[in-house]
Design an enzyme around this catalytic site. Structure first.
Site, mmCIF file in Angstrom:
data_model
loop_
_atom_site.group_PDB
_atom_site.id
_atom_site.type_symbol
_atom_site.label_atom_id
_atom_site.label_comp_id
_atom_site.label_asym_id
_atom_site.label_seq_id
_atom_site.Cartn_x
_atom_site.Cartn_y
_atom_site.Cartn_z
ATOM 1 N N TYR A 1 7.916 3.737 -6.965
ATOM 2 C CA TYR A 1 6.912 4.454 -7.758
ATOM 3 C C TYR A 1 5.800 4.944 -6.834
ATOM 4 O O TYR A 1 5.473 4.298 -5.834
ATOM 5 C CB TYR A 1 6.334 3.564 -8.867
ATOM 6 N N PRO A 2 5.225 6.094 -7.144
ATOM 7 C CA PRO A 2 4.072 6.579 -6.392
ATOM 8 C C PRO A 2 2.780 6.130 -7.065
ATOM 9 O O PRO A 2 2.754 5.875 -8.289
ATOM 10 C CB PRO A 2 4.221 8.100 -6.473
ATOM 11 N N MET A 3 1.714 6.031 -6.293
ATOM 12 C CA MET A 3 0.429 5.632 -6.868
ATOM 13 C C MET A 3 -0.727 6.231 -6.079
ATOM 14 O O MET A 3 -0.580 6.625 -4.919
ATOM 15 C CB MET A 3 0.288 4.115 -6.893
ATOM 16 N N SER B 1 -5.883 -2.672 -9.242
ATOM 17 C CA SER B 1 -4.979 -1.863 -10.061
ATOM 18 C C SER B 1 -5.581 -1.525 -11.416
ATOM 19 O O SER B 1 -5.502 -0.382 -11.873
ATOM 20 C CB SER B 1 -3.647 -2.607 -10.281
ATOM 21 N N LYS C 1 -5.352 5.928 -5.807
ATOM 22 C CA LYS C 1 -6.577 5.246 -6.214
ATOM 23 C C LYS C 1 -7.425 6.204 -7.051
ATOM 24 O O LYS C 1 -7.564 7.389 -6.714
ATOM 25 C CB LYS C 1 -7.369 4.783 -4.985
ATOM 26 N N GLN D 1 8.453 -5.428 0.076
ATOM 27 C CA GLN D 1 7.862 -4.147 -0.301
ATOM 28 C C GLN D 1 7.576 -3.293 0.924
ATOM 29 O O GLN D 1 7.272 -3.796 1.995
ATOM 30 C CB GLN D 1 6.580 -4.356 -1.104
ATOM 31 N N HIS E 1 -5.600 -8.363 -4.089
ATOM 32 C CA HIS E 1 -4.351 -7.689 -4.452
ATOM 33 C C HIS E 1 -3.193 -8.254 -3.626
ATOM 34 O O HIS E 1 -2.096 -8.504 -4.147
ATOM 35 C CB HIS E 1 -4.511 -6.193 -4.191
#
Length: 245
Positions: free
Chosen positions: A136-138, A214, A140, A176, A163
């Site tokens: 998945y892309p994310m 998040s 901020k 990851q 985190h």
């Protein structure tokens, strides 16, 4: 039938050739069957340069299989070492170094070797043998109320440390790869999670949603989940048979 055999053979040969990279410095590749409507196949390439990735794209487009596929999506990113993590690593190493000359030098060598391995693992990751993948892309958040880039560095570092603590709870279950896509794609990072149990992938993403980094500042794109299979099973996959066979 001849056309189908040719498409399967050329597709298998392409995937085989990219998985069979002899030199670890030249990267890694893997193919996954994707669950859901977003795609059928996910091909993942880790390569030392963008030119290598471009070559992989062009070579696939030259196969007979490509004539029967449409690219649903793609994502380009570059591995990096986070400034938050590396600073923390240096500080922890310095605080534990003994003062006596010989012991200090020996301990510093251990820290340097550990740091070297850590950085190499981040910059040149290998695709693990785990069966399941989630990508998945994310980004901020940069909103009027919550803007990650308006926070002081120290506050951002503290949030990222918390985190990371959540992620470390899944050590041994999840691997990851977080790669930067700033300037390369729509989001700022691409996150790839590998695990032998898909429930662990669900759990780590769920737990991280409660983390402030998040919950306040995370924005996410589409999720893709898949199961790895060997290129030799491509014909079975296209025929609708279970893979890995």
């Amino acid at each position: 039938e001849r056309e189908r055999e040719r498409a399967v053979a050329e597709g298998t040969a392409f995937l085989d050739s990219y998985e069979a990279v002899a030199d670890a410095d030249e990267g890694d590749s893997a193919v996954f069957s994707v669950l859901g409507h977003k795609a059928d196949l996910l091909v993942l390439h880790f390569r030392p340069t963008l030119d290598h990735l471009s070559t992989a794209e062009r070579r696939f487009e030259g196969t007979a299989l490509a004539e029967y596929t449409e690219r649903a999506n793609s994502y380009v990113s570059v591995t990096e070492v986070s400034g938050y993590v590396s600073d923390e690593y240096f500080e922890s190493g310095a605080s534990e170094t003994p003062r006596e000359g010989g012991e200090a030098a020996e301990h510093e060598d251990q820290i340097d070797e550990g740091l070297r391995r850590y950085i190499e693992g981040k910059l040149k990751p290998e695709i693990p043998d785990d069966e399941y993948v989630s990508f998945y892309p994310m980004s901020k958040r940069r909103g009027e109320e919550h803007n990650w880039y308006d926070l002081p560095f120290e506050e951002r570092a503290e949030l990222m440390s918390g985190h990371g603590d959540v992620g470390r709870e899944f050590a041994g279950k999840i691997e990851q790869v977080i790669a930067s896509s700033v300037g390369f794609d729509e989001f700022e990072w691409g996150v790839t999670l590998f695990g032998s149990d898909p429930a662990d992938i669900k759990d780590i993403v769920y737990e991280m949603r409660f983390d402030e980094a998040s919950s306040k500042y995370g924005e996410f794109g589409d999720f893709y989940v898949g199961r790895r299979f060997p290129p030799s099973d491509l014909g079975d996959f296209l025929a609708g048979d279970p893979v890995p066979s």
